[in-house]
Scaffold this active site. Structure first.
Site, PDB file in Angstrom:
ATOM      1  N   ARG A  57     -76.776 -15.506 -26.850  1.00 15.98           N
ATOM      2  CA  ARG A  57     -76.829 -15.037 -25.456  1.00 15.98           C
ATOM      3  C   ARG A  57     -75.433 -14.992 -24.845  1.00 15.98           C
ATOM      4  O   ARG A  57     -75.116 -14.095 -24.070  1.00 15.98           O
ATOM      5  CB  ARG A  57     -77.754 -15.934 -24.631  1.00 15.98           C
ATOM      6  CG  ARG A  57     -79.229 -15.581 -24.894  1.00 15.98           C
ATOM      7  CD  ARG A  57     -80.148 -16.752 -24.716  1.00 15.98           C
ATOM      8  NE  ARG A  57     -80.253 -17.180 -23.337  1.00 15.98           N
ATOM      9  CZ  ARG A  57     -80.714 -18.384 -22.977  1.00 15.98           C
ATOM     10  NH1 ARG A  57     -81.095 -19.248 -23.893  1.00 15.98           N
ATOM     11  NH2 ARG A  57     -80.783 -18.706 -21.702  1.00 15.98           N
ATOM     12  N   ARG A  68     -82.366 -27.992 -20.784  1.00 16.60           N
ATOM     13  CA  ARG A  68     -83.466 -27.234 -20.189  1.00 16.60           C
ATOM     14  C   ARG A  68     -84.514 -26.915 -21.251  1.00 16.60           C
ATOM     15  O   ARG A  68     -85.712 -26.935 -20.975  1.00 16.60           O
ATOM     16  CB  ARG A  68     -82.919 -25.926 -19.575  1.00 16.60           C
ATOM     17  CG  ARG A  68     -83.972 -25.107 -18.880  1.00 16.60           C
ATOM     18  CD  ARG A  68     -83.367 -23.956 -18.103  1.00 16.60           C
ATOM     19  NE  ARG A  68     -83.105 -22.805 -18.935  1.00 16.60           N
ATOM     20  CZ  ARG A  68     -82.498 -21.695 -18.517  1.00 16.60           C
ATOM     21  NH1 ARG A  68     -82.052 -21.601 -17.272  1.00 16.60           N
ATOM     22  NH2 ARG A  68     -82.305 -20.685 -19.321  1.00 16.60           N
ATOM     23  N   ARG A  88     -76.878  -6.358 -16.132  1.00 15.31           N
ATOM     24  CA  ARG A  88     -76.193  -7.057 -17.226  1.00 15.31           C
ATOM     25  C   ARG A  88     -75.414  -6.122 -18.111  1.00 15.31           C
ATOM     26  O   ARG A  88     -74.828  -6.566 -19.099  1.00 15.31           O
ATOM     27  CB  ARG A  88     -77.233  -7.776 -18.084  1.00 15.31           C
ATOM     28  CG  ARG A  88     -77.501  -9.208 -17.635  1.00 15.31           C
ATOM     29  CD  ARG A  88     -78.702  -9.731 -18.416  1.00 15.31           C
ATOM     30  NE  ARG A  88     -78.535 -11.095 -18.793  1.00 15.31           N
ATOM     31  CZ  ARG A  88     -79.287 -12.091 -18.309  1.00 15.31           C
ATOM     32  NH1 ARG A  88     -80.217 -11.875 -17.414  1.00 15.31           N
ATOM     33  NH2 ARG A  88     -79.095 -13.312 -18.728  1.00 15.31           N
TER      34      ARG A  88
HETATM   35  P1  ADP Z   1     -80.484 -16.649 -18.756  1.00 12.40           P
HETATM   36  O1  ADP Z   1     -79.591 -16.140 -17.669  1.00 12.40           O
HETATM   37  O2  ADP Z   1     -80.553 -18.143 -18.823  1.00 12.40           O
HETATM   38  O3  ADP Z   1     -80.177 -16.047 -20.119  1.00 12.40           O
HETATM   39  P2  ADP Z   1     -82.715 -14.944 -17.882  1.00 12.40           P
HETATM   40  O4  ADP Z   1     -84.085 -15.419 -17.532  1.00 12.40           O
HETATM   41  O5  ADP Z   1     -81.915 -14.282 -16.826  1.00 12.40           O
HETATM   42  O6  ADP Z   1     -81.991 -16.235 -18.454  1.00 12.40           O
HETATM   43  O7  ADP Z   1     -82.814 -13.924 -19.115  1.00 12.40           O
HETATM   44  C1  ADP Z   1     -83.529 -14.244 -20.285  1.00 12.40           C
HETATM   45  C2  ADP Z   1     -83.526 -13.055 -21.253  1.00 12.40           C
HETATM   46  O8  ADP Z   1     -84.206 -11.931 -20.655  1.00 12.40           O
HETATM   47  C3  ADP Z   1     -82.155 -12.493 -21.645  1.00 12.40           C
HETATM   48  O9  ADP Z   1     -81.563 -13.211 -22.709  1.00 12.40           O
HETATM   49  C4  ADP Z   1     -82.546 -11.062 -22.070  1.00 12.40           C
HETATM   50  O10 ADP Z   1     -83.152 -11.049 -23.338  1.00 12.40           O
HETATM   51  C5  ADP Z   1     -83.612 -10.701 -21.053  1.00 12.40           C
HETATM   52  N1  ADP Z   1     -83.017 -10.060 -19.851  1.00 12.40           N
HETATM   53  C6  ADP Z   1     -83.031 -10.562 -18.582  1.00 12.40           C
HETATM   54  N2  ADP Z   1     -82.397  -9.737 -17.741  1.00 12.40           N
HETATM   55  C7  ADP Z   1     -81.957  -8.702 -18.493  1.00 12.40           C
HETATM   56  C8  ADP Z   1     -81.205  -7.521 -18.217  1.00 12.40           C
HETATM   57  N3  ADP Z   1     -80.761  -7.236 -16.971  1.00 12.40           N
HETATM   58  N4  ADP Z   1     -80.921  -6.665 -19.236  1.00 12.40           N
HETATM   59  C9  ADP Z   1     -81.364  -6.910 -20.477  1.00 12.40           C
HETATM   60  N5  ADP Z   1     -82.059  -8.007 -20.828  1.00 12.40           N
HETATM   61  C10 ADP Z   1     -82.361  -8.894 -19.847  1.00 12.40           C
END
Ligand code: ADP
Length: 191
Positions: A146, A128, A89
């Protein structure tokens, strides 16, 4: 070996599609969000560390995220391939992933981006939130945060993977089935 990155804004359907793709292509699915939520619900040290970031809708710091990702890949070294869902990300994460994989003579095969308008995504997330129990789905301010994190830190990964010739866009609007078909048509053309 196929290693796929599922890319897209919150609510784009990465997790939903990963569930289908992992069976079809015999891949090991790694969702960093699911991993973090697992740690939070089991009240581990890592869970306590990441909880406030996740609940606010902020990204978790890179090094914490990179370390957990590496750990899961290492413990599933026998997998036929991986689906990375919600990782990388940030550019730092993407660079760390490339380096880590190349040390293992592995590489990303393709990045598949699920595209959808913000309005559709916010509506999906609000819906959701009624059943997911996820704090970060509960109010629009956290959801908007987000998207801001995505725009500021994640969106530029499109260029990162385009420069490598690995970026593929998929229309993320439609039924779950339709989108699975679009993804499988694309993957079948790549392998
Ligand atoms: P969504 O794509 O719906 O936001 P995720 O389950 O992928 O849901 O992610 C939820 C949260 O987990 C993110 O908002 C962040 O806080 C954290 N997160 C997930 N993946 C990462 C990542 N690769 N880097 C930093 N934070 C992450």
């Amino acid at each position: 070996m196929i290693n796929l990155v599922l890319f897209g804004k919150p609510g784009a359907g990465k997790g939903t599609q990963a569930e289908f793709l992992k069976f079809k292509y015999h891949l090991f699915h790694i969702s960093t969000g699911d991993l973090f939520r697992h740690h939070i619900s089991h009240k581990t040290n890592l869970g306590q560390l990441v909880q406030s970031y996740i609940n606010k809708g902020d990204l978790v710091p890179d090094q914490v995220t990179i370390d957990i990702l590496k750990d899961v890949v290492e413990t599933h070294a026998d997998a036929k391939g991986f689906i990375f869902d919600g990782f990388p990300r940030t550019t730092k994460q993407a660079e760390a992933l490339d380096k880590f994989l190349s040390e293992k003579s592995m590489e990303i095969s393709a990045t598949l981006a699920l595209e959808a308008d913000d309005d559709v995504l916010v509506e999906r997330l609000v819906n959701r939130g009624k059943t997911s129990g996820r704090v970060d789905d509960q109010d629009e301010e956290k959801i908007r945060n987000r998207f801001e994190e995505y725009n500021n830190k994640t969106a530029s990964l499109r260029d990162f993977y385009e420069d490598q010739g690995k970026f593929h866009s998929v229309n993320g609007i439609g039924s779950i089935d339709e989108i699975t078909q679009r993804l499988t048509a694309l993957i079948n053309g790549l392998i």
